[in-house]
Design a protein around this motif. Structure first.
Motif, PDB file in Angstrom:
ATOM      1  N   GLY A 552     -14.121  12.729   0.928  1.00 28.28           N
ATOM      2  CA  GLY A 552     -12.948  13.594   0.887  1.00 28.28           C
ATOM      3  C   GLY A 552     -11.724  13.045   1.566  1.00 28.28           C
ATOM      4  O   GLY A 552     -10.630  13.608   1.429  1.00 28.28           O
ATOM      5  N   THR A 553     -11.860  11.958   2.299  1.00 26.25           N
ATOM      6  CA  THR A 553     -10.719  11.385   3.002  1.00 26.25           C
ATOM      7  C   THR A 553      -9.857  10.582   2.038  1.00 26.25           C
ATOM      8  O   THR A 553     -10.364   9.789   1.235  1.00 26.25           O
ATOM      9  CB  THR A 553     -11.188  10.455   4.143  1.00 26.25           C
ATOM     10  OG1 THR A 553     -12.042  11.182   5.016  1.00 26.25           O
ATOM     11  CG2 THR A 553     -10.001   9.899   4.909  1.00 26.25           C
ATOM     12  N   LYS A 554      -8.552  10.779   2.124  1.00 23.54           N
ATOM     13  CA  LYS A 554      -7.627   9.985   1.311  1.00 23.54           C
ATOM     14  C   LYS A 554      -7.298   8.687   2.041  1.00 23.54           C
ATOM     15  O   LYS A 554      -7.028   8.699   3.251  1.00 23.54           O
ATOM     16  CB  LYS A 554      -6.343  10.772   1.030  1.00 23.54           C
ATOM     17  CG  LYS A 554      -6.510  11.873   0.001  1.00 23.54           C
ATOM     18  CD  LYS A 554      -5.168  12.483  -0.378  1.00 23.54           C
ATOM     19  CE  LYS A 554      -5.345  13.523  -1.476  1.00 23.54           C
ATOM     20  NZ  LYS A 554      -4.041  14.113  -1.891  1.00 23.54           N
ATOM     21  N   LEU A 555      -7.322   7.617   1.299  1.00 25.25           N
ATOM     22  CA  LEU A 555      -7.023   6.308   1.870  1.00 25.25           C
ATOM     23  C   LEU A 555      -5.830   5.688   1.159  1.00 25.25           C
ATOM     24  O   LEU A 555      -5.717   5.784  -0.074  1.00 25.25           O
ATOM     25  CB  LEU A 555      -8.216   5.371   1.730  1.00 25.25           C
ATOM     26  CG  LEU A 555      -9.524   5.783   2.399  1.00 25.25           C
ATOM     27  CD1 LEU A 555     -10.601   4.752   2.084  1.00 25.25           C
ATOM     28  CD2 LEU A 555      -9.354   5.932   3.903  1.00 25.25           C
ATOM     29  N   ALA A 556      -4.951   5.056   1.910  1.00 28.78           N
ATOM     30  CA  ALA A 556      -3.829   4.309   1.338  1.00 28.78           C
ATOM     31  C   ALA A 556      -4.228   2.842   1.246  1.00 28.78           C
ATOM     32  O   ALA A 556      -4.561   2.225   2.263  1.00 28.78           O
ATOM     33  CB  ALA A 556      -2.584   4.470   2.208  1.00 28.78           C
ATOM     34  N   LEU A 557      -4.213   2.317   0.045  1.00 25.64           N
ATOM     35  CA  LEU A 557      -4.594   0.928  -0.178  1.00 25.64           C
ATOM     36  C   LEU A 557      -3.360   0.088  -0.466  1.00 25.64           C
ATOM     37  O   LEU A 557      -2.467   0.511  -1.212  1.00 25.64           O
ATOM     38  CB  LEU A 557      -5.553   0.810  -1.365  1.00 25.64           C
ATOM     39  CG  LEU A 557      -6.811   1.674  -1.360  1.00 25.64           C
ATOM     40  CD1 LEU A 557      -7.662   1.357  -2.586  1.00 25.64           C
ATOM     41  CD2 LEU A 557      -7.606   1.479  -0.085  1.00 25.64           C
ATOM     42  N   THR A 558      -3.327  -1.083   0.118  1.00 23.83           N
ATOM     43  CA  THR A 558      -2.277  -2.060  -0.171  1.00 23.83           C
ATOM     44  C   THR A 558      -2.922  -3.241  -0.889  1.00 23.83           C
ATOM     45  O   THR A 558      -3.871  -3.838  -0.373  1.00 23.83           O
ATOM     46  CB  THR A 558      -1.591  -2.540   1.115  1.00 23.83           C
ATOM     47  OG1 THR A 558      -1.093  -1.408   1.840  1.00 23.83           O
ATOM     48  CG2 THR A 558      -0.433  -3.477   0.787  1.00 23.83           C
ATOM     49  N   VAL A 559      -2.410  -3.544  -2.072  1.00 19.68           N
ATOM     50  CA  VAL A 559      -2.986  -4.629  -2.867  1.00 19.68           C
ATOM     51  C   VAL A 559      -1.883  -5.534  -3.378  1.00 19.68           C
ATOM     52  O   VAL A 559      -0.710  -5.145  -3.469  1.00 19.68           O
ATOM     53  CB  VAL A 559      -3.800  -4.082  -4.065  1.00 19.68           C
ATOM     54  CG1 VAL A 559      -4.902  -3.141  -3.597  1.00 19.68           C
ATOM     55  CG2 VAL A 559      -2.907  -3.386  -5.085  1.00 19.68           C
ATOM     56  N   PHE A 560      -2.276  -6.755  -3.721  1.00 17.27           N
ATOM     57  CA  PHE A 560      -1.425  -7.633  -4.507  1.00 17.27           C
ATOM     58  C   PHE A 560      -1.854  -7.487  -5.964  1.00 17.27           C
ATOM     59  O   PHE A 560      -3.040  -7.620  -6.290  1.00 17.27           O
ATOM     60  CB  PHE A 560      -1.598  -9.096  -4.092  1.00 17.27           C
ATOM     61  CG  PHE A 560      -0.593  -9.575  -3.092  1.00 17.27           C
ATOM     62  CD1 PHE A 560       0.765  -9.291  -3.246  1.00 17.27           C
ATOM     63  CD2 PHE A 560      -0.992 -10.335  -2.003  1.00 17.27           C
ATOM     64  CE1 PHE A 560       1.699  -9.754  -2.324  1.00 17.27           C
ATOM     65  CE2 PHE A 560      -0.065 -10.801  -1.077  1.00 17.27           C
ATOM     66  CZ  PHE A 560       1.280 -10.500  -1.236  1.00 17.27           C
ATOM     67  N   ARG A 561      -0.917  -7.182  -6.843  1.00 15.76           N
ATOM     68  CA  ARG A 561      -1.181  -7.101  -8.281  1.00 15.76           C
ATOM     69  C   ARG A 561      -0.149  -7.980  -8.982  1.00 15.76           C
ATOM     70  O   ARG A 561       1.042  -7.710  -8.933  1.00 15.76           O
ATOM     71  CB  ARG A 561      -1.095  -5.666  -8.775  1.00 15.76           C
ATOM     72  CG  ARG A 561      -1.415  -5.473 -10.246  1.00 15.76           C
ATOM     73  CD  ARG A 561      -1.393  -3.990 -10.604  1.00 15.76           C
ATOM     74  NE  ARG A 561      -2.421  -3.258  -9.864  1.00 15.76           N
ATOM     75  CZ  ARG A 561      -2.476  -1.924  -9.826  1.00 15.76           C
ATOM     76  NH1 ARG A 561      -1.570  -1.198 -10.472  1.00 15.76           N
ATOM     77  NH2 ARG A 561      -3.436  -1.316  -9.145  1.00 15.76           N
ATOM     78  N   ASN A 562      -0.641  -9.035  -9.603  1.00 13.27           N
ATOM     79  CA  ASN A 562       0.266 -10.012 -10.224  1.00 13.27           C
ATOM     80  C   ASN A 562       1.298 -10.521  -9.211  1.00 13.27           C
ATOM     81  O   ASN A 562       2.494 -10.645  -9.511  1.00 13.27           O
ATOM     82  CB  ASN A 562       0.979  -9.412 -11.435  1.00 13.27           C
ATOM     83  CG  ASN A 562       0.020  -9.040 -12.541  1.00 13.27           C
ATOM     84  OD1 ASN A 562      -0.981  -9.731 -12.760  1.00 13.27           O
ATOM     85  ND2 ASN A 562       0.302  -7.953 -13.251  1.00 13.27           N
ATOM     86  N   ASP A 563       0.790 -10.782  -7.989  1.00 18.35           N
ATOM     87  CA  ASP A 563       1.604 -11.336  -6.902  1.00 18.35           C
ATOM     88  C   ASP A 563       2.707 -10.389  -6.408  1.00 18.35           C
ATOM     89  O   ASP A 563       3.641 -10.809  -5.721  1.00 18.35           O
ATOM     90  CB  ASP A 563       2.236 -12.674  -7.308  1.00 18.35           C
ATOM     91  CG  ASP A 563       1.204 -13.772  -7.430  1.00 18.35           C
ATOM     92  OD1 ASP A 563       0.146 -13.654  -6.783  1.00 18.35           O
ATOM     93  OD2 ASP A 563       1.428 -14.738  -8.177  1.00 18.35           O
TER      94      ASP A 563
END
Length: 603
Positions: A552-563
């Motif tokens: 149930g916890t919301k997480l903020a994800l940081t990703v690289f997508r196509n640099d």
């Protein structure tokens, strides 16, 4: 002592057929090039076409072996002949009156697998389908193959040796030649006999290997197969083992197999048994695929894809029997077999592709789905190995149920080998299903439609309960750091993705349809950098964060997508914790115990 490798006197050539002799030389293995010479005799006409296969039987992927060929030339004595490339795999030689032609070329070999050619300073390996051509339109041409090894290397091949000719073998046609792997090197080998039949284990490995231990257990597998089918359909059988870092998989052949592992020392008993299941799998193919086969799988069209809906039979039923042979041979106990099957069931359950693709379709599309698996395969496809093995189990149980234990899937397999076993024609479409109906009379149409065409879930629990088995989750022990106590954890946090933990990046390799990750906008091929602003470097980092926050916890994800930096928000879900266990019911009744023992024997 075992009988020796078969040696034959050369048969007299059929005058109407051309003569064909291959010579494969290894003058300098560090170039990774086999030097190939093809001598053709008794030729007629204006031209002859030579073609190298685009694929190899048992591995349903176009591999374009001709791409490795260079310096292709043809001559008649001292006279060069004109050669024209007809397509990517085929060369046309204009004979200009010649009755005998010599073809020479180099074949680059530097892809180490059980299905591709490889040559370096430690060994040489190839399947004839990898590097040797056949005469277009004359695939039934007999041939001889001579190996000129490097230095004092030995040559290992399951084909009969030609009497009086060193390193020379005979094949009655190209199908037999192509189905006979060649291993060359300074390798150790060990032999054993069953019913006077010669068996040889050849090991390509860099470490010490207990070949005698392997021979003892391989012999048990052979004896279990013989017990099931009544006899061994060969004079000799060869196990070629590759043991190098990163290796894996196996490939069956008419009277041999090539199997690969990272190591052959196996200090861990369970990993050793996993490896023996691979050997058992490829050995069971001796009957299922190499003898009993769909009509589409022989004679082969080596130039293009060959489609069949029956790979669930070829591979799935072999997956089912691989552990049964080990059990029947006394290599493993019943609990080990149940553990292996539980692992397969767990891998099958919950895959989104189960709701998209049926078993027959999976078989038919092997060329573009299973053998060209991408990051979306879990959502759009299924494995006819995995589901086929489970359907094989259910089919065996259903036959036993309908015949009240008098018949089983074993009877179907034996009937199939007797009726369709090589060199007899293979079974036509729906032919296997017809043999099931013959062994266990009745209406099977709805059963096969549900298990082979439908995408509705399999009723494993019901079928297994009838023989006194149940599926449960062995829940995890979770430690409470503050109290120092442990509690049983029945659920674990889940996002529905697969992470690939590499040295320089943590990449999302696949995302399940409908999962929290999918709903939150995460994409396969994203590079995961941070969770809630905290940098993550490994899979274990992510697992710890999920464990800490919980469902149930919301997480903020940081990703690289196509640099480019990208932000996603996901909400943690749950799935059952622990491993799936297949076990005998504590309150199974006498009838259930009886059916279980009739099926798998006593514990």
């Amino acid at each position: 002592m075992p009988t020796s490798h078969p040696i034959i006197a050369m048969p007299k050539p059929a005058r109407a057929k051309p003569g064909m002799h291959y010579t494969v030389s290894i003058p300098k293995p560090t170039t990774h090039n086999f030097e190939v010479q093809v001598d053709l005799t008794r030729l007629n006409g204006l031209m002859v076409d030579l073609r190298i296969p685009a694929w190899t039987p048992g591995s349903y992927k176009i591999r374009e072996f001709a791409r490795n060929v260079s310096l292709f030339k043809a001559s008649a004595g001292s006279r060069a002949l004109r050669v024209e490339r007809m397509d990517k795999d085929c060369w046309r030689i204009y004979l200009n009156g010649a009755k005998a032609v010599r073809v020479t070329y180099q074949c680059y070999a530097f892809e180490l697998s059980v299905r591709t050619p490889h040559l370096d300073d430690s060994h040489g390996f190839f399947l004839p389908t990898n590097i040797l051509p056949y005469i277009e339109g004359a695939i039934d041409t007999p041939s001889t193959l001579t190996i000129k090894p490097f230095g004092d290397w030995k040559t290992f091949c399951p084909l009969p040796r030609v009497k009086g000719k060193e390193h020379t073998f005979y094949a009655p046609d190209y199908d037999i030649l192509g189905d006979s792997p060649v291993e060359i090197g300074p390798h150790r080998s060990v032999t054993f006999a069953v019913d006077g039949k010669h068996h040889e284990i050849v090991a390509y490995t860099f470490g010490d290997v207990n070949l005698d231990r392997l021979a003892r257990d391989f012999k048990k597998i052979v004896l279990a197969g013989k017990s099931m089918f009544g006899s061994l359909p060969y004079d000799n059988y060869m196990f070629i083992l590759h043991a190098v870092p990163g290796a894996g998989g196996g490939l069956e052949h008419l009277n041999s197999q090539v199997s690969a592992s990272r190591d052959l020392r196996f200090t861990d008993r369970e990993k050793y048994e996993d490896y023996l299941s691979l050997i058992s799998h490829e050995y069971f193919h001796l009957w299922n695929v190499k003898r009993l086969r769909p009509a589409m799988l022989g004679p082969f069209d080596y130039a293009r894809e060959t489609y069949t809906e029956s790979l669930w039979i070829c591979e799935g039923l072999t997956v089912y029997y691989e552990w049964l042979l080990l059990l029947r041979g006394g290599v493993i106990k019943r609990d080990r077999l149940l553990k292996a099957w539980a692992s397969d069931i767990e891998r099958w359950q919950g895959r989104p592709g189960n709701a998209v693709m049926g078993l027959r379709e999976s078989s038919f599309l092997a060329w573009t789905k299973l053998y060209l698996m991408d990051e979306n395969f879990a959502n759009s496809g299924i494995s006819y190995y995995l589901k086929g093995g489970l359907v094989g189990m259910l089919l065996d149980l259903e036959i036993r149920k309908r015949t009240r234990g008098r018949r089983s899937l074993d009877d179907v397999m034996r009937l199939g080998v007797e009726r369709h076993g090589y060199p007899k024609p293979g079974f036509e479409r729906r032919g296997f299903e017809a043999m099931v109906e013959e062994i266990a009379p009745g209406d099977w149409k709805a059963w096969f439609e549900h298990h082979l065409d439908s995408t509705t879930p399999l009723d494993l629990e019901g079928a297994l309960a009838a023989v006194g088995l149940e599926l449960v989750h062995d829940v995890d022990d979770k430690a409470d750091v503050d109290s120092g106590k442990k509690e049983k954890r029945t659920k674990k946090p889940w996002l529905g993705w697969q992470l690939k933990d590499e040295k320089s990046a943590l990449t999302i390799s696949s995302v399940e349809t409908g999962s929290p990750a999918s709903t939150g906008g995460v994409s396969a091929k994203d590079e995961l950098l941070a969770v809630n602003g905290m940098r993550v470097k490994s899979n274990s980092d992510v697992e710890q964060l999920l464990d800490y926050h919980g469902k149930g916890t919301k997480l903020a994800l940081t990703v690289f997508r196509n640099d480019r930096l990208h932000q996603c928000s996901v909400t943690i879900g749950e799935k059952p914790a622990g491993s799936l266990v297949l076990r005998v019911m504590k309150k199974a009744n006498v009838a259930q115990f009886k059916r279980l023992e009739d099926w798998l024997g006593k514990a």
